[in-house]
Design a protein around this motif. Structure first.
Motif, PDB file in Angstrom:
ATOM      1  N   CYS A   1     -15.956   2.121 -48.842  1.00  0.00           N
ATOM      2  CA  CYS A   1     -14.587   1.994 -49.333  1.00  0.00           C
ATOM      3  C   CYS A   1     -13.748   3.075 -48.688  1.00  0.00           C
ATOM      4  N   ALA A   2     -12.550   2.697 -48.257  1.00  0.00           N
ATOM      5  CA  ALA A   2     -11.712   3.643 -47.516  1.00  0.00           C
ATOM      6  C   ALA A   2     -10.758   4.403 -48.421  1.00  0.00           C
ATOM      7  N   TRP A   3     -10.778   4.140 -49.743  1.00  0.00           N
ATOM      8  CA  TRP A   3      -9.686   4.648 -50.592  1.00  0.00           C
ATOM      9  C   TRP A   3      -9.974   6.004 -51.195  1.00  0.00           C
TER      10      TRP A   3
ATOM     11  N   GLY B   1     -16.207   5.734 -52.954  1.00  0.00           N
ATOM     12  CA  GLY B   1     -15.369   6.445 -51.984  1.00  0.00           C
ATOM     13  C   GLY B   1     -16.158   7.444 -51.151  1.00  0.00           C
ATOM     14  N   LEU B   2     -17.386   7.757 -51.601  1.00  0.00           N
ATOM     15  CA  LEU B   2     -18.220   8.694 -50.838  1.00  0.00           C
ATOM     16  C   LEU B   2     -18.948   7.976 -49.702  1.00  0.00           C
ATOM     17  N   VAL B   3     -18.946   6.627 -49.777  1.00  0.00           N
ATOM     18  CA  VAL B   3     -19.633   5.855 -48.734  1.00  0.00           C
ATOM     19  C   VAL B   3     -18.619   5.536 -47.653  1.00  0.00           C
ATOM     20  N   LYS B   4     -18.952   5.885 -46.433  1.00  0.00           N
ATOM     21  CA  LYS B   4     -18.041   5.640 -45.316  1.00  0.00           C
ATOM     22  C   LYS B   4     -17.689   4.150 -45.257  1.00  0.00           C
ATOM     23  N   PHE B   5     -16.420   3.859 -45.045  1.00  0.00           N
ATOM     24  CA  PHE B   5     -16.050   2.455 -44.933  1.00  0.00           C
ATOM     25  C   PHE B   5     -16.636   1.884 -43.647  1.00  0.00           C
TER      26      PHE B   5
ATOM     27  N   GLY C   1     -22.314  14.919 -57.030  1.00  0.00           N
ATOM     28  CA  GLY C   1     -21.450  15.422 -55.960  1.00  0.00           C
ATOM     29  C   GLY C   1     -19.969  15.391 -56.317  1.00  0.00           C
ATOM     30  N   ILE C   2     -19.657  14.907 -57.537  1.00  0.00           N
ATOM     31  CA  ILE C   2     -18.252  14.870 -57.957  1.00  0.00           C
ATOM     32  C   ILE C   2     -18.104  15.776 -59.175  1.00  0.00           C
ATOM     33  N   ALA C   3     -17.181  16.741 -59.085  1.00  0.00           N
ATOM     34  CA  ALA C   3     -17.082  17.764 -60.129  1.00  0.00           C
ATOM     35  C   ALA C   3     -16.348  17.265 -61.377  1.00  0.00           C
TER      36      ALA C   3
END
Ligand code: SAH
Length: 338
Positions: free
Chosen positions: A109-111, A119-123, A295-297
């Motif tokens: 996802c690019a957003w 969103g952590l996965v490269k689009f 990985g997300i605070a």
């Protein structure tokens, strides 16, 4: 390997490529009703037609790479794999006597919303209608159950893959295809205003959900940096047009993040914003407890804050629901898909 998926064509296009509409309908029935996975199974088609279909089209472009079943709530995560080896998830959600499927529209996802694992996965790329629809075909085959609701809430931004999403919805809602009522489909978007306006003219009539998550542009920019390129007022105006022209339900999704967007002042600002938008009716508000993402605070709101937020919106006459997390143990809950 490079022939197009037969479901990348809409029914009307497929009809034109075949000797008759009757043959197109037979093929659609084999795919959607009888669950055929090869053209050879379509035994009531003439042999030469089966051969040309095999030459010109693919009927499966993905494989089912993995399934994971939650022991906690029966949620089933299915991972599909494209011909290039990219993987994308869908999530089967049992709710008592009926079931929903949450489907992906893109690989990655690019957003880059700050709270979401996708969103952590490269689009990587958009999925085609055939690749999107295969999620439903595999889910029904694996579970042996009919899916009642389709949620465009998996990985990716459906309106950033406009053609793929619209092509999928046409097969879903067509009586030549799966025959879903549009009211059984929810399209969730981070709010691409121009595409929402375009979608309002397609006469698809599916329910729209907006991932709003903040009552003003400044806060929205902090937590949804890319989506904030569309000002909230433009996004709400586009949603209003969609709702006026298509009917159905319109829902605001609001994830409650501790100390970020969960104070009483945010609830009041949200209520003011949505009231002043003058929609055909007040939209429903879905409050979403944040699911943990490694990985997300950012963290979930406390129970008492969330209750307070809920009550404040209720007082302002909104219909408010709190989304129940499902599939957390599989990392298959909202915002955990990667
Ligand atoms: N891109 C679209 C479709 C994905 S939907 C959209 O954003 O609407 C994914 C849903 O999960 C949205 O409602 C989103 O706000 C929610 N979500 C994302 N991250 C989450 C998290 N960590 N916990 C709970 N919900 C989350």
């Amino acid at each position: 390997m490079n022939s197009p998926h037969i479901l990348d064509l809409e029914f009307e296009e497929l009809k034109k490529k075949l000797p008759s509409a009757f043959r197109a309908q037979q093929i659609a029935d084999w795919i959607f009703t009888k669950g055929a996975e090869t053209f050879d199974e379509m035994t009531n088609l003439p042999q030469d037609l089966r051969s040309s279909l095999k030459r010109d089209f693919a009927l499966r472009k993905t494989t089912l790479a993995k399934t994971e079943l939650s022991k906690r709530d029966g949620t089933l995560k299915l991972i599909l794999q494209t011909q290039e080896g990219q993987q994308y998830p869908c999530v089967f959600l049992p709710h008592g006597h009926y079931q929903s499927l949450c489907i992906s529209t893109q690989v990655g996802c690019a957003w880059e919303c700050s709270f979401c694992a996708s969103g952590l996965v490269k689009f990587e790329r958009n999925l085609t209608p055939g690749e999107i629809l295969e999620q439903i075909l595999y889910a029904e085959k694996t579970t042996g159950k009919k899916i009642r609701n389709i949620l465009f809430m998996g990985m990716g931004e459906p309106l950033a893959n406009y053609a793929g999403t619209v092509g999928t919805i046409r097969w879903l809602t067509s009586l030549h295809g799966m025959g879903f009522q549009p009211s059984r489909i929810v399209l969730s978007t981070t709010g691409l205003a121009p595409q929402i306006l375009k979608l309002s003219k397609e006469n698809l009539r599916v329910n729209l959900a907006l991932s709003l998550h903040a009552p003003d542009d400044i806060l929205r920019k902090k937590i949804m940096p890319k989506s904030s390129k569309f000002p909230i007022k433009d996004v709400l105006a586009a949603c209003k047009t969609y709702w006026q022209e298509n009917g159905g339900e319109f829902t605001i999704e609001y994830i409650l993040l501790k100390d970020i967007n969960d104070q009483p002042a945010h609830a009041e600002a949200l209520a003011n914003l949505l009231t002043s938008a003058r929609f055909p009716a007040l939209p429903k508000i879905n409050l979403i407890p944040q699911n943990p993402v490694g990985g997300i605070a950012l963290g979930p709101s406390t129970e008492s804050r969330a209750k307070n937020f809920f009550d404040l919106l209720k007082k302002r006459h909104f219909i408010v629901h709190t989304r129940k997390p499902q599939g957390q143990d599989l990392e298959a809950a909202c915002g955990q898909l990667q």
